[in-house]
Design a protein around this motif. Structure first.
Motif, PDB file in Angstrom:
ATOM      1  N   UNK A  28       0.824  -1.206   0.000  1.00  0.00           N
ATOM      2  CA  UNK A  28       0.000   0.000   0.000  1.00  0.00           C
ATOM      3  C   UNK A  28       0.861   1.260   0.000  1.00  0.00           C
ATOM      4  N   UNK A  29       2.137   1.143   0.391  1.00  0.00           N
ATOM      5  CA  UNK A  29       2.999   2.314   0.430  1.00  0.00           C
ATOM      6  C   UNK A  29       3.867   2.451  -0.820  1.00  0.00           C
ATOM      7  N   UNK A  30       3.880   1.440  -1.691  1.00  0.00           N
ATOM      8  CA  UNK A  30       4.680   1.534  -2.906  1.00  0.00           C
ATOM      9  C   UNK A  30       4.159   2.660  -3.774  1.00  0.00           C
ATOM     10  N   UNK A  31       5.063   3.512  -4.265  1.00  0.00           N
ATOM     11  CA  UNK A  31       4.598   4.587  -5.132  1.00  0.00           C
ATOM     12  C   UNK A  31       4.119   4.023  -6.456  1.00  0.00           C
ATOM     13  N   UNK A  32       3.073   4.623  -6.983  1.00  0.00           N
ATOM     14  CA  UNK A  32       2.578   4.246  -8.293  1.00  0.00           C
ATOM     15  C   UNK A  32       2.463   5.539  -9.093  1.00  0.00           C
ATOM     16  N   UNK A  33       3.552   5.880  -9.746  1.00  0.00           N
ATOM     17  CA  UNK A  33       3.597   7.090 -10.555  1.00  0.00           C
ATOM     18  C   UNK A  33       3.488   6.664 -12.006  1.00  0.00           C
ATOM     19  N   UNK A  34       2.555   7.274 -12.734  1.00  0.00           N
ATOM     20  CA  UNK A  34       2.297   6.878 -14.117  1.00  0.00           C
ATOM     21  C   UNK A  34       2.236   8.090 -15.037  1.00  0.00           C
ATOM     22  N   UNK A  35       2.475   7.818 -16.315  1.00  0.00           N
ATOM     23  CA  UNK A  35       2.189   8.796 -17.366  1.00  0.00           C
ATOM     24  C   UNK A  35       0.714   8.607 -17.677  1.00  0.00           C
ATOM     25  N   UNK A  36      -0.100   9.592 -17.356  1.00  0.00           N
ATOM     26  CA  UNK A  36      -1.537   9.410 -17.521  1.00  0.00           C
ATOM     27  C   UNK A  36      -2.094  10.031 -18.797  1.00  0.00           C
TER      28      UNK A  36
ATOM     29  N   UNK B 190       5.311  23.436 -29.547  1.00  0.00           N
ATOM     30  CA  UNK B 190       6.272  23.652 -28.463  1.00  0.00           C
ATOM     31  C   UNK B 190       5.625  24.329 -27.255  1.00  0.00           C
ATOM     32  N   UNK B 191       4.694  25.240 -27.466  1.00  0.00           N
ATOM     33  CA  UNK B 191       4.085  25.925 -26.325  1.00  0.00           C
ATOM     34  C   UNK B 191       2.888  25.157 -25.754  1.00  0.00           C
ATOM     35  N   UNK B 192       2.348  24.200 -26.506  1.00  0.00           N
ATOM     36  CA  UNK B 192       1.165  23.478 -26.024  1.00  0.00           C
ATOM     37  C   UNK B 192       1.401  22.042 -25.607  1.00  0.00           C
ATOM     38  N   UNK B 193       2.501  21.434 -26.061  1.00  0.00           N
ATOM     39  CA  UNK B 193       2.766  20.042 -25.707  1.00  0.00           C
ATOM     40  C   UNK B 193       2.968  19.886 -24.202  1.00  0.00           C
ATOM     41  N   UNK B 194       2.446  18.785 -23.659  1.00  0.00           N
ATOM     42  CA  UNK B 194       2.739  18.447 -22.265  1.00  0.00           C
ATOM     43  C   UNK B 194       2.475  16.974 -22.025  1.00  0.00           C
ATOM     44  N   UNK B 195       3.089  16.486 -20.967  1.00  0.00           N
ATOM     45  CA  UNK B 195       2.866  15.125 -20.478  1.00  0.00           C
ATOM     46  C   UNK B 195       2.352  15.258 -19.051  1.00  0.00           C
ATOM     47  N   UNK B 196       1.257  14.575 -18.760  1.00  0.00           N
ATOM     48  CA  UNK B 196       0.678  14.602 -17.414  1.00  0.00           C
ATOM     49  C   UNK B 196       1.156  13.366 -16.652  1.00  0.00           C
ATOM     50  N   UNK B 197       1.830  13.609 -15.531  1.00  0.00           N
ATOM     51  CA  UNK B 197       2.342  12.554 -14.660  1.00  0.00           C
ATOM     52  C   UNK B 197       1.478  12.546 -13.401  1.00  0.00           C
ATOM     53  N   UNK B 198       0.994  11.352 -13.005  1.00  0.00           N
ATOM     54  CA  UNK B 198       0.090  11.247 -11.863  1.00  0.00           C
ATOM     55  C   UNK B 198       0.638  10.275 -10.830  1.00  0.00           C
ATOM     56  N   UNK B 199       0.557  10.676  -9.561  1.00  0.00           N
ATOM     57  CA  UNK B 199       0.916   9.804  -8.445  1.00  0.00           C
ATOM     58  C   UNK B 199      -0.368   9.125  -7.981  1.00  0.00           C
ATOM     59  N   UNK B 200      -0.549   7.875  -8.387  1.00  0.00           N
ATOM     60  CA  UNK B 200      -1.738   7.120  -8.005  1.00  0.00           C
ATOM     61  C   UNK B 200      -1.552   6.400  -6.675  1.00  0.00           C
ATOM     62  N   UNK B 201      -0.400   6.573  -6.056  1.00  0.00           N
ATOM     63  CA  UNK B 201      -0.103   5.916  -4.788  1.00  0.00           C
ATOM     64  C   UNK B 201      -0.666   6.682  -3.602  1.00  0.00           C
ATOM     65  N   UNK B 202      -0.415   6.129  -2.413  1.00  0.00           N
ATOM     66  CA  UNK B 202      -0.935   6.729  -1.184  1.00  0.00           C
ATOM     67  C   UNK B 202       0.129   7.517  -0.421  1.00  0.00           C
ATOM     68  N   UNK B 203       1.330   7.632  -1.001  1.00  0.00           N
ATOM     69  CA  UNK B 203       2.409   8.373  -0.345  1.00  0.00           C
ATOM     70  C   UNK B 203       3.006   9.377  -1.326  1.00  0.00           C
TER      71      UNK B 203
END
Length: 155
Positions: free
Chosen positions: A36-44, A55-68
């Protein structure tokens, strides 16, 4: 005497059984709390071909789906051509939170980080975004073919 020896044997076996049960419970609880404490970071999400300037609009959303919270200092975001963005030292992605890594320039905040590039990174006709932790372990990746309409949901 024989009766006392039999009683001692039974008590010893009972103590061993209790020890085995206690150890099993300890291991199971330890595994559950570790998982339950393992980080779960994903490219969402990746917006690889936004309206207007890439160049001004590109982005990558990174999400921490973990509990820490996760210290992402030194983590890397890369494409297939080895363009590398390195997360700044001390950047913490809070549990349940997301951060946009923009290709272009801007001022870093808790929710938006800027690569500072003058040219687009993500290929509109297909590419892969790779996320590596500070030790160089692949954490997640997200690929697209260009047929998704300019953006892709990864998870």
């Amino acid at each position: 005497m024989r009766r006392a020896q039999g009683l001692i044997e039974h008590l010893f076996m009972l103590a061993v059984a209790i020890g085995v049960v206690a150890f099993t419970i300890y291991v199971v609880i330890g595994l559950l709390s570790t998982n339950s404490e393992n980080p779960k970071v994903v490219i969402s999400y990746v917006d690889y071909n936004p309206p207007g300037s890439d160049v001004s609009g590109e982005y990558v959303l990174i999400t921490n789906e973990g509990s820490a919270d996760v210290d992402m200092g030194g983590w890397k975001l890369m494409d297939e051509s080895n363009h590398v963005y390195t997360f700044p030292a001390g950047f913490i992605l809070k549990a349940g939170a997301s951060v946009k890594v923009h290709t272009g320039e801007g001022t870093d905040t808790e929710t938006d980080l800027y690569w500072g590039r003058k040219q687009a990174v993500w290929n509109n006709d297909g590419d892969t975004a790779y996320l590596y932790d500070a030790e160089g372990n692949l954490v997640d990746s997200c690929s697209w073919s260009g047929k998704e309409g300019g953006a892709v949901s990864c998870h």
